[in-house]
Design an enzyme around this catalytic site. Structure first.
Site, PDB file in Angstrom:
ATOM      1  N   ASP A 350      -0.470   6.564   1.713  1.00 56.36           N
ATOM      2  CA  ASP A 350      -0.956   6.641   3.090  1.00 56.36           C
ATOM      3  C   ASP A 350      -0.265   7.773   3.843  1.00 56.36           C
ATOM      4  O   ASP A 350      -0.905   8.615   4.474  1.00 56.36           O
ATOM      5  CB  ASP A 350      -0.715   5.313   3.815  1.00 56.36           C
ATOM      6  N   ASP A 492      -7.091  -0.123  -3.277  1.00 61.59           N
ATOM      7  CA  ASP A 492      -6.115  -1.169  -3.596  1.00 61.59           C
ATOM      8  C   ASP A 492      -6.727  -2.348  -4.331  1.00 61.59           C
ATOM      9  O   ASP A 492      -6.031  -3.098  -5.004  1.00 61.59           O
ATOM     10  CB  ASP A 492      -5.566  -1.766  -2.282  1.00 61.59           C
TER      11      ASP A 492
HETATM   12  C1  NOJ Z   1      -5.654   0.351   2.995  1.00 66.79           C
HETATM   13  C2  NOJ Z   1      -4.402   0.861   2.358  1.00 66.79           C
HETATM   14  O1  NOJ Z   1      -3.391   1.045   3.333  1.00 66.79           O
HETATM   15  C3  NOJ Z   1      -4.662   2.174   1.657  1.00 66.79           C
HETATM   16  O2  NOJ Z   1      -3.495   2.574   1.000  1.00 66.79           O
HETATM   17  C4  NOJ Z   1      -5.797   2.067   0.680  1.00 66.79           C
HETATM   18  O3  NOJ Z   1      -6.052   3.345   0.144  1.00 66.79           O
HETATM   19  C5  NOJ Z   1      -7.040   1.533   1.370  1.00 66.79           C
HETATM   20  N1  NOJ Z   1      -6.734   0.286   2.012  1.00 66.79           N
HETATM   21  C6  NOJ Z   1      -8.178   1.322   0.379  1.00 66.79           C
HETATM   22  O4  NOJ Z   1      -7.901   0.283  -0.488  1.00 66.79           O
END
Ligand code: NOJ
Length: 803
Positions: A350, A492
């Site tokens: 992120d 995820d």
């Molecule tokens: C939210 C997560 O913080 C992020 O790391 C991820 O890429 C997305 N969900 C998609 O799963």
């Protein structure tokens, strides 16, 4: 239905109706102190870390919504009637009282007009002081003298989220409050270095430091007994729950206005508190601090300003999308109303992505984040999926030195290292590109030589760290030659442990290309050759294994079953494998056109592109958690926002500006300003997802603010739609716009020079540069880097080259 409007001149979003079905929030603070605040002044404050050092309390996911907060009560001392400057918590009849909330850049202003009393509460945190200022103005608009009382209210939190939420046995009896010299102090007896204070620029008539004495038995913030009585009870206590209420009686003549200042800070009464009280009792210092905050944002925004025929595009790119992306970098992803500090730190993927969006507007913070992430990088090449960078600073700044009153073993930095079983195969790849983009933007090639330790021992230059990331992805491939999914990839919930991820192979190709550009610039010919060969191999494997006839598959499960193929009953087509095949330059032109046409055909909706369709209805652990989320929610068939800008970029790569804008517009929060009965969430912020068509809440946007969507949409809009991309050789200008845009302008500051770019589109094309001139002279290729402080005029005519 609308609840407010964009005020571009003041760079504010103005909420005219506070009875919104969701919390519309804002972030105060740009350095150490942060307040997350709703349009009804509900929210909480923390210092540096929402886990370790909380200041005010918040009852998340509770009813009533958004409580408690940072409130000002007004009381008419002649009638006993009272209200708050924010609509909540008293909640006066909206037919009789007028409320406005203005969310600005790192400040929020609440305004109320009731019973001919005009009141305003401005909340902000100065750039260089760890104190939240409440700047209050009250004006008597009636024709008679008014006797009023003003009360503040906030509820202090115990300093650590765990002992505030779960383990009260020590904290509840070991921290207390007192009032002296006009300042309320909340002390932590068990942790003698922690104090919080609340002060004002006047001598109060009464005060309360004890929450339950201010509120009264079986009462809430809606009807506190102190306000009802017109006096606090001068309470303070060793132990219990603490609050800060300072009360002042006022008599205002007709037309008279008064101004009061309150200060919420970190530190003890006799040190920090006293100094802060002195400084901000002088209104000039308050005004100066507010002006400095405005200048802080002005400087950031001025690095890139656009003027296009699309009003929403201008408002979002010039103000809100950059602001949102900056907030994600400054505060990371774990302080909102959805995540309130129980999880903290940096998500490797992120933060790596968030950096990319703001390398131009925040070089210092992004550099710090890069180094922090590299501290969580292993010598075998993978990154720690989620870690708190403060662990590397323990015993230095006191943050992790905190000894909780119950016995919790202290963590050592080595305790946080996880093994391959928890590696997300995409995590570190993002950082390769972020670092290269940071260096291209800031021109500091020497940063590649900066040495950072590996988390598991040893050290390497940043350049070496990057090669390890690329080598890791080359090593961890499955039997089809595609990168392994490991614990998960960007998604995820797609748990491809033992399987293979198309997205990661595409990303690998993308990162390799970006890295090779840097290696060329550094004259690392051996690496240019080596990594170009790896890139060719990756491309070959992807084109061989992943093409499905109409689009690219999403990967293989550990049982070897294809995901996202025309044969799949559910999860037949995935967005990311199409956009990334194109963005990474793996796809041939013919396949690129075909797969993106199918994205439009199968995944597009009026609220944006779905992440994958049809949504899964049957749990399948071979595919992962995605199949255990309800249809249309989150990663299972919602309009997941973060991948949408990748599709915009892909369309720009294909030269289809009309399609790129169609995708951009569908999900643009600005465009839903008058559709809040559907959207519900803030129209000035991207959300994590919009509920997909397979759910009855279709169109509702969820989890505002902390999403990679902002940074990526900023990139898609500025670098691909407007087409302005810094490179080692100069500024590329290669727009891809809707054919009905006749012209647009961009002011871009880069490496100390200013470029005033005017683009004309006389033939109504979507892409293609006919000619460029720099200060009147023809330029072929990128616009060369100009001297610092120079101001340069760049004219671009779109059309066919030499037509
Ligand atoms: C939210 C997560 O913080 C992020 O790391 C991820 O890429 C997305 N969900 C998609 O799963």
């Amino acid at each position: 239905m609308r609840y407010g409007y964009f005020d571009d001149d003041n760079k504010e979003y103005v909420i005219e109706r506070p009875d919104i079905p969701a919390s519309w929030i804002n972030y105060l603070g740009v350095k150490n102190l942060c307040t997350v605040i709703s349009h009804n002044a509900g929210g909480y404050t923390f210092y540096k870390s929402p886990e370790h050092h909380r200041i005010t309390r918040f009852r998340q996911n509770a009813v009533p919504l958004d409580r408690p907060g940072h409130y000002i009560y007004l009381r008419d001392d002649e009638t006993g009637e009272y209200w708050t400057i924010s609509w909540q918590p008293v909640g006066k009849d909206l037919a009789k009282a007028k409320y406005i909330c203005r969310h600005g850049l790192s400040y929020s202003k609440f305004q109320c007009n009731y019973r001919k009393i005009e009141a305003e509460q401005l909340l902000f945190i100065p750039v260089n002081d760890d104190v939240e200022l409440w700047d209050i103005k009250i004006k008597n608009k009636s024709k008679k003298n008014r006797k009023l009382s003003i009360f503040t209210y906030l509820e202090f939190s115990f300093h650590h989220i765990e002992i505030d939420n779960q383990n009260l046995q020590m904290s509840l009896y070991a921290s207390g409050s007192s009032f002296d010299n006009g300042i309320i102090e909340c002390d932590f007896f068990y942790e003698p270095w922690t104090y919080h204070f609340f002060a004002s620029n006047f001598d109060p008539d009464s005060y309360d430091c004890v929450r339950d004495d201010f509120l009264g038995n079986y009462r809430t913030e809606t009807n506190p007994i102190a306000v009802e009585n017109g006096n606090c009870s001068d309470s303070s206590r060793l132990g219990g729950n603490q609050c800060a209420s300072l009360h002042k009686k006022l008599i205002l003549k007709p037309g008279e206005e008064t101004r009061l200042i309150f200060m919420l800070g970190v530190g003890s009464r006799n040190e920090k508190g006293r100094d802060v009280k002195k400084k901000y009792s002088d209104l000039k210092n308050v005004d100066k601090a507010f002006e400095e905050l405005k200048q802080y944002w002005e400087r950031k925004l001025s690095v890139l300003q656009v003027k296009t025929p699309h009003r929403g595009f201008n408002t979002m790119i010039n103000i809100w999308t950059l602001y949102q992306a900056e907030i994600c970098v400054i505060w990371s992803r774990f302080a909102s109303f959805i995540e309130v500090g129980g999880r903290v730190g940096l998500g490797f993927r992120d933060t790596s992505q968030d950096i990319m969006g703001v390398v131009h507007s925040n070089p210092e913070k992004t550099k710090q984040r890069i180094i922090q992430l590299l501290r969580g990088h292993t010598s075998s090449g993978y990154g720690l999926h989620l870690f708190d960078p403060y662990i590397f600073e323990q015993n230095k700044n006191g943050l992790l030195d905190v000894k909780l009153p119950t016995v919790v073993p202290q963590k050592k930095s080595s305790d946080i290292i996880h093994g391959i079983e928890d590696v997300c195969s995409d995590d570190a790849l993002w950082l390769v590109v972020s670092i290269c983009e940071w260096i291209v933007e800031n021109g500091d090639l020497d940063f590649f030589n900066y040495v950072v330790p590996y988390v598991d021992g040893g050290e390497g230059t940043i350049y070496e760290h990057l090669t390890k990331i690329l080598d890791f992805s080359a090593k961890y491939v499955g039997k089809n030659g595609v990168c392994q999914g490991l614990r998960a990839d960007w998604n995820d919930c797609l748990n491809l442990g033992g399987g293979e991820s198309a997205m990661v192979s595409f990303m690998h190709h993308w990162a390799l290309n970006v890295f090779v550009d840097s290696a060329k610039k550094l004259g690392e010919d051996g690496d240019v050759k080596k990594y170009s060969q790896v890139a060719a191999k990756v491309k070959e494997a992807c084109e061989r294994e992943l093409w499905d006839g109409g689009w690219y598959i999403r990967g293989f499960t550990k049982k070897g079953i294809k995901i996202g193929t025309k044969e799949s009953e559910e999860g037949r087509i995935f967005l990311n494998s199409q956009s990334w095949a194109v963005y990474s330059e793996v796809a041939s032109n013919e396949r690129a056109v075909k797969c993106m046409d199918n994205v439009d055909k199968f995944l597009f909706s009026q609220y944006g592109l779905h992440i994958a369709l049809p949504a899964y209805s049957k749990p399948d652990d071979d595919i992962g958690y995605i199949t255990r989320v309800y249809k249309g929610i989150k990663e299972n068939g919602s309009i997941f926002c973060h991948p949408n800008p990748w599709a915009v970029i892909a369309e720009c790569k294909l030269g289809r500006g009309n399609r790129a804008m169609k995708f951009y517009d569908a999900i643009l929060p600005y465009n839903q300003n008058d559709l809040i009965e559907v959207r519900e969430a803030e129209p000035y912020s991207y959300c994590q997802f919009v509920v997909g068509k397979d759910h009855k809440d279709y169109g509702k946007a969820k989890h505002s603010w902390l999403t990679g969507t902002a940074g990526w949409f900023y990139t898609a809009a500025t670098k691909y739609i407007l087409g302005i991309r810094p490179t080692y050789d100069g500024l590329i200008i290669d727009p891809c716009i809707p054919s009905d845009w006749e012209e647009f302008e961009v002011q871009r500051k880069w490496r100390g020079a200013t470029y005033n770019i005017r683009v004309k589109n006389p033939r109504g094309v979507e892409k293609g540069v006919k000619c460029i001139s720099l200060n009147g002279a023809d330029v072929h290729g990128p616009v060369p880097i100009q001297p610092e402080s120079s101001v340069n005029e760049v004219e671009v005519i779109l059309g066919k080259a030499n037509s």
